[in-house]
Design a protein around this motif. Structure first.
Motif, mmCIF file in Angstrom:
data_model
loop_
_atom_site.group_PDB
_atom_site.id
_atom_site.type_symbol
_atom_site.label_atom_id
_atom_site.label_comp_id
_atom_site.label_asym_id
_atom_site.label_seq_id
_atom_site.Cartn_x
_atom_site.Cartn_y
_atom_site.Cartn_z
ATOM 1 N N LYS A 1 0.633 -1.268 -0.132
ATOM 2 C CA LYS A 1 -0.112 0.233 0.008
ATOM 3 C C LYS A 1 0.833 1.225 -0.056
ATOM 4 O O LYS A 1 1.889 1.198 0.566
ATOM 5 C CB LYS A 1 -0.797 0.029 1.228
ATOM 6 C CG LYS A 1 -2.293 -0.700 1.170
ATOM 7 C CD LYS A 1 -3.230 -0.154 1.890
ATOM 8 C CE LYS A 1 -4.465 -1.017 1.742
ATOM 9 N NZ LYS A 1 -5.066 -1.132 0.536
ATOM 10 N N PHE A 2 0.119 2.482 -0.541
ATOM 11 C CA PHE A 2 0.896 3.426 -0.628
ATOM 12 C C PHE A 2 0.488 4.515 0.484
ATOM 13 O O PHE A 2 -0.948 4.319 0.711
ATOM 14 C CB PHE A 2 0.811 4.475 -2.030
ATOM 15 C CG PHE A 2 1.461 3.959 -2.950
ATOM 16 C CD1 PHE A 2 1.625 2.697 -3.567
ATOM 17 C CD2 PHE A 2 2.591 4.691 -3.770
ATOM 18 C CE1 PHE A 2 2.192 1.943 -4.708
ATOM 19 C CE2 PHE A 2 3.274 4.354 -4.774
ATOM 20 C CZ PHE A 2 3.371 3.139 -5.257
ATOM 21 N N HIS A 3 1.200 5.361 0.946
ATOM 22 C CA HIS A 3 0.844 6.336 2.308
ATOM 23 C C HIS A 3 1.414 7.552 1.899
ATOM 24 O O HIS A 3 2.556 7.841 1.118
ATOM 25 C CB HIS A 3 1.340 5.596 3.604
ATOM 26 C CG HIS A 3 1.162 4.333 3.858
ATOM 27 N ND1 HIS A 3 1.778 3.026 3.470
ATOM 28 C CD2 HIS A 3 0.149 3.787 4.898
ATOM 29 C CE1 HIS A 3 1.134 2.182 3.748
ATOM 30 N NE2 HIS A 3 0.247 2.293 4.890
ATOM 31 N N ILE A 4 0.677 8.597 2.538
ATOM 32 C CA ILE A 4 1.275 9.892 2.467
ATOM 33 C C ILE A 4 1.522 9.880 3.924
ATOM 34 O O ILE A 4 0.575 9.861 4.924
ATOM 35 C CB ILE A 4 0.308 11.173 1.951
ATOM 36 C CG1 ILE A 4 -0.135 10.496 0.568
ATOM 37 C CG2 ILE A 4 0.858 12.401 2.218
ATOM 38 C CD1 ILE A 4 0.799 10.976 -0.254
ATOM 39 N N GLY A 5 2.937 10.544 4.387
ATOM 40 C CA GLY A 5 3.166 10.945 5.797
ATOM 41 C C GLY A 5 4.022 12.065 5.881
ATOM 42 O O GLY A 5 4.524 12.682 4.954
#
Lengths: 177, 449
Positions: free
Chosen positions: B365-369
């Motif tokens: 999965k891709f995340h923005i952090g």
């Protein structure tokens, strides 16, 4: 209660909405477009007329795709060549030695599961990996350019393992320029 | 073949914007919103239609109030009260409001505005922000500009209200440059596009005949740097928003990509790929001299300056996988800052300097952090099949990014869309665009600066 309208005045310059005209850029030239198949009819030596097989014109992009195989595949996040890929690139080299007039571009691609900039760099690394092997097989490096498309030009649509495996690739195309 | 320079002609009208601060009391207002807390209860605010001082201004009286209310609502920090619930219209800008009409609605703040057309055709809009329960004026402003600029007037009013109540700089009078996407995945048409932060005044800047990626604003705002594939050669270009002219940046014998301006706008930092190796270079835009900052056989890309220009964050797979690194502006002292599980990319330094936003790929999965510049304090704000490419609002409190869902075997469903999210991870909102959208970049500040 009385309120005064007073206070400091500040002048500022602003850009207003703008209009655009004259959008007349030329259309993109897509390199490596394949020639239409040459009609190489052959007839049997006997009196019977055989159905003429239609094959690609030798040395054409179609010839490369049909008779040689125009692409090799990579593992996730890798740019190293598998044994299978090496065999395929050896066929590219043989074909290029047959058609000495052809210049080519190796396109490097990645699947959609990487970030934009990284997949551009990864595609470049994959294309270079294939070119390096071609050159090591005796192909003049001046005949081989590389370009990366990152994740921008998937060969197979869909978000599944099969599509991703086919999209992590380097593709040989005839340089039309 | 393709012409390198599109003959776009963008005509900009220059108009003077007069700003007058209306009488503001020095009374210390109790009315505040702390936006660092996340998931705050939105502040109820009444934004009645502005009062038209003449018939010609009537059409602006509703529209300006609506844009102000919409800006405040989208921030997630305000809840504009339904106009149908109002007991009465405000009496006028120069009259103290009847707070008894607004207290029963629990309106904490009240915006009273007036709009009129000057004899020379200019639009004048004035407003006062009232603390309903303290019965104090919090701020006020009068703006004069061309009628065509009415949306900017509304955004400036919304910025003023936001700043007065949150204590943070507003971000409504800003623009977004991004890549508009249409067509099937394998023949995607991508166009450089620009719009206001609320999606209004949308324009396509290129015609889609060439692949374009990763546009970034200049701090001076008249230029965008981006990647374009003219003649199937990926190179970094400058695009002049005023003239539509495009200029190849540098004379590199291979792909250049991942460009960003330095905070002073005098340089562009980018990656240059040669023989399968990508390294980071910086070009001085005045002298056109290029300096190499990284020299490593691994992929080094996606550089972004700290706002004080002292450091650069970038991504590299030199440690075996894609991770974030920080170096000095001259390339010295390169050190890794991301040590969590997964791969990290697309780092962007906050305009406040306190955080770095990134894309993280972990367990498919891709995340923005975000994390601090030393790599500590990692927080993931949102995730999805693909979320990528964060960009900061100029106040460093809101991020925009793009989200793309899985596509099926026919390539349907994989059109990316733009979203914004608060730094706290709350208030994720889609920003509607005419077609799909990716690679957003927020303008560094108001147009007028």
């Amino acid at each position: 209660m009385r309120l005064k309208l007073s206070g400091l005045v500040v002048a500022a310059f602003v850009l207003a909405a703008c209009s655009s005209t004259g959008d007349d850029a030329g259309s993109s030239g897509s390199s490596g477009s394949s020639d239409s198949s040459g009609q190489s009819a052959s007839s049997g030596s006997s009196g019977q007329v055989a159905a003429a097989p239609v094959g690609p014109k030798p040395g054409s992009q179609m010839d490369l795709e049909v008779n040689v195989g125009d692409r090799v595949f990579f593992a996730l996040d890798k740019s190293s060549l598998s044994a299978e890929s090496r065999t395929a690139i050896e066929r590219w080299a043989a074909w290029l030695k047959t058609y000495q007039g052809n210049k080519v571009i190796v396109e490097g691609h990645a699947d959609e599961r990487g970030t934009r900039e990284y997949t551009l760099a990864l595609g470049e690394r994959r294309a270079d990996s294939a070119r390096d092997y071609l050159v090591s097989l005796g192909i003049n490096p001046n005949r081989v350019k590389i370009v990366s498309f990152g994740k921008e030009r998937p060969a197979v649509p869909g978000s599944n393992e099969n599509a991703w495996a086919q999209n992590r690739r380097a593709v040989l195309v005839i340089d039309g320029n | 073949m393709t012409r390198v320079v599109n003959s776009f002609r963008l005509v900009f009208l220059i108009a003077a914007l007069m700003v007058t601060v209306l009488f503001a009391t020095n009374a210390r207002a109790e009315l505040t919103v702390d936006i660092t807390q996340g998931n705050v209860e939105p502040l109820p605010i009444a934004v009645p239609d502005f009062l038209p001082s003449d018939d010609a201004a009537r059409r602006f009286s509703i529209d300006i109030a609506q844009v102000v209310a919409d800006d405040l609502e989208r921030s997630g920090l305000f809840r504009p009260i339904d106009k149908r619930a109002f007991y009465a219209k405000p009496q006028g800008l120069g009259v103290k409001p009847r707070f008894a009409n607004w207290k029963p609605l629990n309106a904490q703040a009240l915006v009273v505005g007036e709009v009129g057309i000057e004899p020379n055709g200019a639009l004048r809009a004035s407003f006062r922000l009232w603390d309903v329960f303290a019965e104090n004026q919090m701020t006020g402003l009068s703006l004069t500009t061309t009628q065509a600029n009415w949306r900017r007037v509304a955004h400036i009013i919304a910025d003023t209200i936001y700043e007065r109540i949150t204590g943070e700089v507003g971000y409504f009078d800003t623009r977004i440059v991004y890549i508009a996407e249409s067509g099937p995945a394998d023949k995607r048409i991508k166009r450089l596009s620009i719009m206001d932060q609320d999606g209004a005044n949308h324009r396509f800047l290129t015609d889609g005949s060439n692949l374009v990626l990763t546009p970034r604003f200049s701090p001076t705002q008249q230029e965008i740097t981006y990647l374009a594939y003219f003649n199937d050669q990926p190179r970094v270009y400058l695009f002049n928003i005023d003239t539509g002219e495009q200029e190849l940046l540098g004379d590199f014998p291979g792909m250049t990509f991942a460009p960003r301006f330095s905070p002073d706008g005098d340089s562009v930092i980018l990656s240059f790929a040669q023989d399968g190796n990508s390294d980071i270079h910086v070009m001085d835009l005045r002298t056109r001299r290029v300096r190499r900052l990284t020299d490593h056989p691994a992929i080094d890309t996606a550089p972004s300056y700290a706002p004080d220009s002292r450091k650069i964050v970038f991504e590299s797979d030199r440690g075996g996988s894609q991770q974030l690194y920080v170096m000095n502006t001259d390339g010295s002292s390169q050190r890794r800052i991301s040590f969590g599980n997964g791969r990290y990319g697309t780092p962007v330094w906050s305009p406040r300097g306190d955080l770095i936003a990134f894309t993280k790929i972990f367990r498919g999965k891709f995340h923005i952090g975000v994390m601090r510049p030393d790599g500590s304090g990692e927080r993931l704000l949102t995730r999805g099949f693909l979320v990528e490419g964060p960009t900061w609002a100029p106040n460093g409190r809101v991020l925009m990014f793009f989200r793309q869902d899985k596509s099926d075997a026919r390539g349907r469903g994989g059109i990316p869309r733009l979203f914004s999210i608060d730094l706290t991870g709350f208030n994720e909102r889609e920003l509607g665009t005419p077609v799909g959208g990716s690679d957003p970049a927020w303008s560094p500040g108001p147009l007028s600066q």
